[in-house]
Design an enzyme around this catalytic site. Structure first.
Site, PDB file in Angstrom:
ATOM      1  N   ASP A   1     -11.711  -6.699  -1.226  1.00 21.94           N
ATOM      2  CA  ASP A   1     -12.436  -7.978  -1.159  1.00 21.94           C
ATOM      3  C   ASP A   1     -13.783  -7.723  -0.500  1.00 21.94           C
ATOM      4  OD1 ASP A   1     -10.193  -8.042   1.280  1.00 21.94           O
ATOM      5  OD2 ASP A   1     -12.171  -8.485   1.935  1.00 21.94           O
TER       6      ASP A   1
ATOM      7  N   GLU B   1       0.838  -1.204   0.000  1.00 26.43           N
ATOM      8  CA  GLU B   1       0.000   0.000   0.000  1.00 26.43           C
ATOM      9  C   GLU B   1       0.874   1.257   0.000  1.00 26.43           C
ATOM     10  OE1 GLU B   1      -3.591  -1.954   2.724  1.00 26.43           O
ATOM     11  OE2 GLU B   1      -1.914  -0.964   3.687  1.00 26.43           O
TER      12      GLU B   1
HETATM   13  N1  SAH Z   1      -1.318 -11.111   3.704  1.00 27.83           N
HETATM   14  C1  SAH Z   1      -0.901 -10.059   4.565  1.00 27.83           C
HETATM   15  C2  SAH Z   1      -1.801  -9.993   5.775  1.00 27.83           C
HETATM   16  C3  SAH Z   1      -2.875  -9.032   5.514  1.00 27.83           C
HETATM   17  S1  SAH Z   1      -4.080  -8.890   6.739  1.00 27.83           S
HETATM   18  C4  SAH Z   1       0.506 -10.288   4.939  1.00 27.83           C
HETATM   19  O1  SAH Z   1       0.954 -11.393   4.802  1.00 27.83           O
HETATM   20  O2  SAH Z   1       1.194  -9.334   5.311  1.00 27.83           O
HETATM   21  C5  SAH Z   1      -5.228  -7.868   5.877  1.00 27.83           C
HETATM   22  C6  SAH Z   1      -4.897  -6.405   5.785  1.00 27.83           C
HETATM   23  O3  SAH Z   1      -5.792  -5.764   4.891  1.00 27.83           O
HETATM   24  C7  SAH Z   1      -5.069  -5.663   7.103  1.00 27.83           C
HETATM   25  O4  SAH Z   1      -4.141  -4.624   7.164  1.00 27.83           O
HETATM   26  C8  SAH Z   1      -6.525  -5.142   7.051  1.00 27.83           C
HETATM   27  O5  SAH Z   1      -6.622  -3.836   7.562  1.00 27.83           O
HETATM   28  C9  SAH Z   1      -6.900  -5.153   5.569  1.00 27.83           C
HETATM   29  N2  SAH Z   1      -8.057  -5.972   5.168  1.00 27.83           N
HETATM   30  C10 SAH Z   1      -8.412  -6.158   3.866  1.00 27.83           C
HETATM   31  N3  SAH Z   1      -9.479  -6.970   3.778  1.00 27.83           N
HETATM   32  C11 SAH Z   1      -9.826  -7.325   5.043  1.00 27.83           C
HETATM   33  C12 SAH Z   1     -10.828  -8.193   5.576  1.00 27.83           C
HETATM   34  N4  SAH Z   1     -11.669  -8.850   4.788  1.00 27.83           N
HETATM   35  N5  SAH Z   1     -10.892  -8.333   6.931  1.00 27.83           N
HETATM   36  C13 SAH Z   1     -10.022  -7.678   7.740  1.00 27.83           C
HETATM   37  N6  SAH Z   1      -9.028  -6.868   7.266  1.00 27.83           N
HETATM   38  C14 SAH Z   1      -8.917  -6.687   5.929  1.00 27.83           C
END
Ligand code: SAH
Length: 257
Positions: free
Chosen positions: A224, A17
């Site tokens: 998503d 991001e």
């Molecule tokens: N795959 C990432 C982990 C991401 S966690 C890694 O390995 O680093 C998801 C991130 O996107 C968080 O920062 C959250 O704020 C946001 N996010 C996007 N979709 C989300 C969802 N469905 N539920 C909760 N957070 C979500």
């Protein structure tokens, strides 16, 4: 004596991001603090600090506190992705937060569900002036610009993408199931909270900013629908689209400050 204005902090959760903004940063200077990397420099002529909250509420609170205590930032803006919860909040849309709550905070029956004990409130509001500027910046970024011929962010993939304004819910959980997201939405609705998007950091940032009296606003692009395919949609969106959105919205926002 030359006085420089205190910087604006641009906070994101994930490196993907932040990448687009980092690429534009002028006179970048890296500072390590609290196990994190902070980038000082200029964007659109404005002094800024770019930082990663990392993932989840506690990590976000640490980064926010460091930005305020160590870097003396005058305002904080969050740009990142989120899951769409509200009806009509689609992948590729943008949500500008009016306020924030923690969907996983429950000290009932001692306090009403979702209320933050000792604050006497459930929702933390975003700074009205910053939020209005972010909303305008997001609308501009999505739109095609006939006068310059520059295409907006809306590609065929996200045609019909729009900007929403409303409540964002944070919690220490990646919401990734249609059933779970329906239950979450219903429980919040019963308590009178119509949530547009779910993510994992902003309510914590808002609480720290309230404690310190630092203005805060947030924009989240929908990666998503917090449903059964959330993990797949999230990953490809973050890799391919998130940084372009952050770049386009934040550039416009900083120009309008
Ligand atoms: N795959 C990432 C982990 C991401 S966690 C890694 O390995 O680093 C998801 C991130 O996107 C968080 O920062 C959250 O704020 C946001 N996010 C996007 N979709 C989300 C969802 N469905 N539920 C909760 N957070 C979500």
């Amino acid at each position: 004596m030359l006085l420089t204005a205190p910087p604006t902090a641009i906070l994101s959760a994930l490196a993907q991001e932040q990448n687009g903004l980092l690429a534009l940063l002028q006179q970048p200077q890296q500072v390590r603090h609290a196990g994190r990397t902070f980038w000082q420099g200029h964007l659109q002529g404005q002094p800024v600090v770019l930082a990663l909250s990392r993932i989840g509420k506690v990590a976000a609170a640490t980064t926010t506190t460091a930005l305020i205590e160590r870097f003396g930032v005058q305002r904080i803006v969050f740009t990142g992705v989120a899951g769409g919860l509200g009806a009509g909040v689609k992948v590729g849309d943008v949500v500008v937060a009016t306020d924030f709550l923690q969907h996983d905070l429950d000290v009932s029956p001692l306090f009403p569900r979702y209320e933050v004990p000792l604050y006497g409130q459930t929702r933390f509001v975003g700074d009205a002036a910053l939020t209005a500027l972010l909303f305008t910046a997001a609308c501009g970024a999505l739109a095609h610009e006939p006068e310059t011929g520059r295409g907006g962010l809306v590609t065929q993939q996200f045609s019909g993408a729009c900007v929403h304004q409303g409540l964002i819910a944070s919690g220490d959980r990646f919401v990734s199931g249609a059933g779970e997201s329906r239950l979450l939405q219903a429980a919040l609705a019963v308590a009178g909270h119509e949530v547009l998007a779910v993510e994992m950091e902003c309510a914590a940032v808002a609480q720290v900013c309230l404690d310190y009296g630092v203005p805060f606003a947030a924009v989240r692009t929908i990666s998503d629908r917090a449903d059964d395919s959330a993990h797949v949609d999230f990953s490809s969106f973050v890799e391919q689209v998130a940084s372009r959105y952050a770049q386009a919205i934040i550039e416009r926002f900083l120009m309008s400050l």
